[in-house]
Design a protein around this motif. Structure first.
Motif, mmCIF file in Angstrom:
data_model
loop_
_atom_site.group_PDB
_atom_site.id
_atom_site.type_symbol
_atom_site.label_atom_id
_atom_site.label_comp_id
_atom_site.label_asym_id
_atom_site.label_seq_id
_atom_site.Cartn_x
_atom_site.Cartn_y
_atom_site.Cartn_z
ATOM 1 N N PRO A 1 0.817 -1.227 0.000
ATOM 2 C CA PRO A 1 0.000 0.000 0.000
ATOM 3 C C PRO A 1 0.844 1.268 0.000
ATOM 4 O O PRO A 1 0.607 2.184 -0.797
ATOM 5 N N ILE A 2 1.847 1.334 0.899
ATOM 6 C CA ILE A 2 2.670 2.530 0.975
ATOM 7 C C ILE A 2 3.548 2.666 -0.270
ATOM 8 O O ILE A 2 3.793 3.774 -0.766
ATOM 9 N N GLY B 1 -7.767 12.308 1.727
ATOM 10 C CA GLY B 1 -8.411 11.360 2.638
ATOM 11 C C GLY B 1 -7.441 10.318 3.163
ATOM 12 O O GLY B 1 -7.458 9.979 4.354
ATOM 13 N N VAL B 2 -6.573 9.814 2.280
ATOM 14 C CA VAL B 2 -5.574 8.824 2.698
ATOM 15 C C VAL B 2 -4.654 9.426 3.754
ATOM 16 O O VAL B 2 -4.299 8.770 4.745
ATOM 17 N N ILE C 1 -2.139 8.048 6.703
ATOM 18 C CA ILE C 1 -0.748 8.494 6.789
ATOM 19 C C ILE C 1 -0.465 9.239 8.095
ATOM 20 O O ILE C 1 0.490 8.915 8.819
ATOM 21 N N ILE C 2 -1.304 10.224 8.428
ATOM 22 C CA ILE C 2 -1.090 11.017 9.653
ATOM 23 C C ILE C 2 -1.253 10.166 10.910
ATOM 24 O O ILE C 2 -0.417 10.247 11.827
ATOM 25 N N LEU D 1 5.598 12.704 5.017
ATOM 26 C CA LEU D 1 4.920 12.209 3.823
ATOM 27 C C LEU D 1 3.603 12.936 3.622
ATOM 28 O O LEU D 1 3.245 13.316 2.502
ATOM 29 N N ALA D 2 2.876 13.143 4.714
ATOM 30 C CA ALA D 2 1.606 13.858 4.636
ATOM 31 C C ALA D 2 1.818 15.294 4.171
ATOM 32 O O ALA D 2 1.075 15.810 3.327
ATOM 33 N N LEU D 3 2.841 15.946 4.714
ATOM 34 C CA LEU D 3 3.131 17.320 4.327
ATOM 35 C C LEU D 3 3.478 17.405 2.849
ATOM 36 O O LEU D 3 2.995 18.304 2.134
ATOM 37 N N GLY D 4 4.304 16.473 2.365
ATOM 38 C CA GLY D 4 4.662 16.456 0.951
ATOM 39 C C GLY D 4 3.446 16.261 0.062
ATOM 40 O O GLY D 4 3.312 16.905 -0.987
ATOM 41 N N THR D 5 2.537 15.383 0.488
ATOM 42 C CA THR D 5 1.321 15.137 -0.282
ATOM 43 C C THR D 5 0.449 16.380 -0.339
ATOM 44 O O THR D 5 -0.057 16.759 -1.407
#
Length: 221
Positions: free
Chosen positions: A110-111, A178-179, A184-185, A192-196
């Protein structure tokens, strides 16, 4: 009508060499003036603007022995290339642990899939913004140099092609958000969340600004 070296030089308001540090200086100084490097057989020209300060093009005007324009090429500025490279390396770092040989792709599919999709998204958005900016700046250059080009039909931002693209990209952006919020968070992967969020936000803002800008430009023609 032939375009001379002097004609092209008049487009430049600030003379600088085409180096990494000069482009970095341009970005951080909020300098939106047309900048360029004048060589013997070529002239390089670039300009950033308030909405696109990263993926602006560098135009290379090639001259013949009589100092007449014979060709115009373009390339992405070195800051834009570095930005893409940093993002890609950052995503790869998030995939692999300290020992890459211990990483099981199947168990972590998944990741892994998420990161691959994000890499493709970053490249797609960067290319989209660059091509749009290149087209707009070339049109301005042709107008200033009085270069006649074959008129092409202005692409409708709400054509079936663009509608289908947005029917995919907009829900996909919502899916990525949403993911991040629900997966992620909570797992503590904040970088990773910040980059997204940065990638998704940049795409949505850039796309909306493109629509507004093209509509305004179209109304002024």
């Amino acid at each position: 009508m032939e375009i001379t070296k002097k004609d092209i030089e008049q487009l430049i308001e600030l003379k600088r060499e085409d180096t990494f540090f000069n482009h970095l200086k341009t970005i951080y100084s909020f300098d939106f003036r047309p900048t360029g490097e004048i060589g013997r057989n070529e002239i390089k020209l670039w300009r950033q603007n308030s909405w696109n300060r990263t993926f602006y093009p560098i135009f290379r005007f090639e001259l013949n022995a009589n100092n007449h324009l014979i060709n115009i090429t373009d390339k992405l500025n070195p800051i834009g290339k570095t930005f893409i490279l940093i993002f890609l390396l950052g995503f790869l770092y998030l995939i692999f642990p300290e020992n890459p040989f211990e990483f099981d792709v199947i168990d972590n599919w998944p990741i892994t899939t998420f990161i691959i999709v994000m890499v493709i998204t970053v490249v797609f958005i960067s290319r989209m913004v660059y091509r749009f900016e290149k087209k707009n700046q070339l049109e301005q250059i042709f107008k200033l140099l009085d270069i006649e080009v074959e008129e092409k039909k202005i692409e409708n931002e709400w054509s079936w092609k663009n509608i289908l693209i947005r029917l995919f990209t907009y829900p996909f952006c919502i899916f990525l958000i949403g993911v991040n919020i629900f997966s992620i968070i909570p797992n503590g992967q904040y970088f990773l969340a910040l980059g997204t969020f940065l990638v998704v936000g940049y795409y949505l803002i850039a796309d909306i600004k493109m629509i507004v800008r093209k509509k305004t430009t179209g109304n002024n023609v």
